[in-house]
Design a protein around this motif. Structure first.
Motif, PDB file in Angstrom:
ATOM      1  N   ALA A  41       0.846  -1.192   0.000  1.00 49.21           N
ATOM      2  CA  ALA A  41       0.000   0.000   0.000  1.00 49.21           C
ATOM      3  C   ALA A  41       0.883   1.244   0.000  1.00 49.21           C
ATOM      4  O   ALA A  41       1.937   1.265   0.626  1.00 49.21           O
ATOM      5  CB  ALA A  41      -0.904   0.004   1.225  1.00 49.21           C
ATOM      6  N   ASP A  42       0.442   2.237  -0.719  1.00 47.98           N
ATOM      7  CA  ASP A  42       1.125   3.527  -0.717  1.00 47.98           C
ATOM      8  C   ASP A  42       0.968   4.137   0.671  1.00 47.98           C
ATOM      9  O   ASP A  42      -0.130   4.121   1.245  1.00 47.98           O
ATOM     10  CB  ASP A  42       0.489   4.440  -1.779  1.00 47.98           C
ATOM     11  N   LEU A  43       2.035   4.641   1.236  1.00 41.56           N
ATOM     12  CA  LEU A  43       2.018   5.190   2.586  1.00 41.56           C
ATOM     13  C   LEU A  43       1.021   6.345   2.718  1.00 41.56           C
ATOM     14  O   LEU A  43       0.325   6.468   3.713  1.00 41.56           O
ATOM     15  CB  LEU A  43       3.422   5.653   2.988  1.00 41.56           C
ATOM     16  N   ARG A  44       0.929   7.174   1.681  1.00 44.42           N
ATOM     17  CA  ARG A  44      -0.030   8.288   1.719  1.00 44.42           C
ATOM     18  C   ARG A  44      -1.459   7.767   1.744  1.00 44.42           C
ATOM     19  O   ARG A  44      -2.309   8.293   2.467  1.00 44.42           O
ATOM     20  CB  ARG A  44       0.172   9.213   0.529  1.00 44.42           C
ATOM     21  N   GLU A  45      -1.742   6.716   0.957  1.00 47.34           N
ATOM     22  CA  GLU A  45      -3.081   6.142   0.933  1.00 47.34           C
ATOM     23  C   GLU A  45      -3.429   5.551   2.298  1.00 47.34           C
ATOM     24  O   GLU A  45      -4.549   5.705   2.785  1.00 47.34           O
ATOM     25  CB  GLU A  45      -3.174   5.072  -0.151  1.00 47.34           C
ATOM     26  N   LEU A  46      -2.469   4.869   2.925  1.00 45.03           N
ATOM     27  CA  LEU A  46      -2.691   4.320   4.259  1.00 45.03           C
ATOM     28  C   LEU A  46      -2.984   5.448   5.253  1.00 45.03           C
ATOM     29  O   LEU A  46      -3.937   5.369   6.030  1.00 45.03           O
ATOM     30  CB  LEU A  46      -1.478   3.512   4.714  1.00 45.03           C
ATOM     31  N   ALA A  47      -2.187   6.505   5.210  1.00 46.89           N
ATOM     32  CA  ALA A  47      -2.375   7.621   6.135  1.00 46.89           C
ATOM     33  C   ALA A  47      -3.740   8.273   5.939  1.00 46.89           C
ATOM     34  O   ALA A  47      -4.459   8.553   6.909  1.00 46.89           O
ATOM     35  CB  ALA A  47      -1.258   8.651   5.956  1.00 46.89           C
ATOM     36  N   VAL A  48      -4.123   8.511   4.691  1.00 49.53           N
ATOM     37  CA  VAL A  48      -5.408   9.140   4.409  1.00 49.53           C
ATOM     38  C   VAL A  48      -6.553   8.222   4.831  1.00 49.53           C
ATOM     39  O   VAL A  48      -7.567   8.680   5.357  1.00 49.53           O
ATOM     40  CB  VAL A  48      -5.500   9.516   2.911  1.00 49.53           C
ATOM     41  N   THR A  49      -6.398   6.921   4.648  1.00 50.99           N
ATOM     42  CA  THR A  49      -7.422   5.967   5.068  1.00 50.99           C
ATOM     43  C   THR A  49      -7.592   6.006   6.581  1.00 50.99           C
ATOM     44  O   THR A  49      -8.716   6.028   7.094  1.00 50.99           O
ATOM     45  CB  THR A  49      -7.064   4.534   4.609  1.00 50.99           C
ATOM     46  N   LEU A  50      -6.489   6.037   7.311  1.00 46.22           N
ATOM     47  CA  LEU A  50      -6.554   6.102   8.770  1.00 46.22           C
ATOM     48  C   LEU A  50      -7.237   7.394   9.234  1.00 46.22           C
ATOM     49  O   LEU A  50      -8.079   7.373  10.138  1.00 46.22           O
ATOM     50  CB  LEU A  50      -5.157   5.981   9.377  1.00 46.22           C
ATOM     51  N   VAL A  51      -6.893   8.510   8.602  1.00 46.93           N
ATOM     52  CA  VAL A  51      -7.519   9.782   8.958  1.00 46.93           C
ATOM     53  C   VAL A  51      -9.015   9.738   8.659  1.00 46.93           C
ATOM     54  O   VAL A  51      -9.838  10.180   9.461  1.00 46.93           O
ATOM     55  CB  VAL A  51      -6.839  10.955   8.206  1.00 46.93           C
ATOM     56  N   SER A  52      -9.368   9.174   7.521  1.00 42.39           N
ATOM     57  CA  SER A  52     -10.769   9.091   7.130  1.00 42.39           C
ATOM     58  C   SER A  52     -11.575   8.228   8.096  1.00 42.39           C
ATOM     59  O   SER A  52     -12.670   8.603   8.519  1.00 42.39           O
ATOM     60  CB  SER A  52     -10.869   8.526   5.707  1.00 42.39           C
ATOM     61  N   VAL A  53     -11.032   7.074   8.475  1.00 44.45           N
ATOM     62  CA  VAL A  53     -11.733   6.192   9.418  1.00 44.45           C
ATOM     63  C   VAL A  53     -11.870   6.889  10.766  1.00 44.45           C
ATOM     64  O   VAL A  53     -12.934   6.857  11.384  1.00 44.45           O
ATOM     65  CB  VAL A  53     -11.009   4.828   9.556  1.00 44.45           C
ATOM     66  N   ARG A  54     -10.811   7.546  11.211  1.00 41.41           N
ATOM     67  CA  ARG A  54     -10.876   8.251  12.502  1.00 41.41           C
ATOM     68  C   ARG A  54     -11.941   9.337  12.465  1.00 41.41           C
ATOM     69  O   ARG A  54     -12.694   9.520  13.410  1.00 41.41           O
ATOM     70  CB  ARG A  54      -9.530   8.868  12.850  1.00 41.41           C
TER      71      ARG A  54
END
Length: 180
Positions: A41-54
């Motif tokens: 997974a792209d690190l930016r995509e992972l980070a944005v996914t985590l922010v979105s879920v939060r």
């Protein structure tokens, strides 16, 4: 595992897995996961996914700390026509079903807006999402990107992107088609 976590807590669950099969993803999401990403997974995509879920999991009162928001079953409703970003983020699909390919900068810009749909996103946040430093990225460059993107989308889909500038602050994207 997700069923157990969901039964004892209301935490956000993001699965990062090497499994790519549709059945695995469906099983994980039906078991209670909020998002599924495949490795690598792209690190930016992972980070944005985590922010979105939060963000989905928290409600912030007027002057306080975030409180957990209960998980609710989706309510059936007549679907409104909306703009959709493809799973890989490289194309935007209009409510009329027409697809527009995105450049790398447009992709990062639109992904950031989609992750905060119907909310004003500060210019600095958008610039950082595109991989630039806000103190060196000139405002007119962002305005030019928005202007070119609006023209491109209007030209290729015949529909206007529901993106509004909020003077002195940033931009807001409404995913649903605005009539009028």
């Amino acid at each position: 595992m997700t069923e157990h976590l969901r039964s004892i807590s209301n935490v956000g669950i993001v699965i990062l897995s090497g499994r790519r099969g549709v059945e695995d993803r469906v099983r994980g999401l039906m078991g209670g996961a909020d998002a599924w990403l495949s490795k690598p997974a792209d690190l930016r995509e992972l980070a944005v996914t985590l922010v979105s879920v939060r963000r989905r999991m928290a409600v912030v009162p007027a002057g306080g700390e975030a409180e957990p928001q209960p998980v609710r079953a989706p309510q059936p409703a007549a679907p409104a026509p909306e703009w959709v970003l493809t799973v890989d983020g490289w194309a935007l699909v209009s409510p009329g079903g027409r697809s527009v390919s995105l450049t790398p900068s447009e992709r990062l810009f639109i992904q950031c807006l989609f992750n905060q749909a119907n909310e004003v996103v500060r210019r600095e946040v958008l610039v950082e999402a595109m991989g630039h430093r806000p103190d060196y990225y000139l405002n007119h460059r962002l305005d030019m990107l928005v202007s070119r993107l609006r023209r491109k989308i209007q030209s290729e889909t015949g529909e206007a992107l529901p993106l509004r500038a909020v003077r002195g602050f940033g931009f807001i994207l409404s995913r649903h088609q605005v009539s009028g």
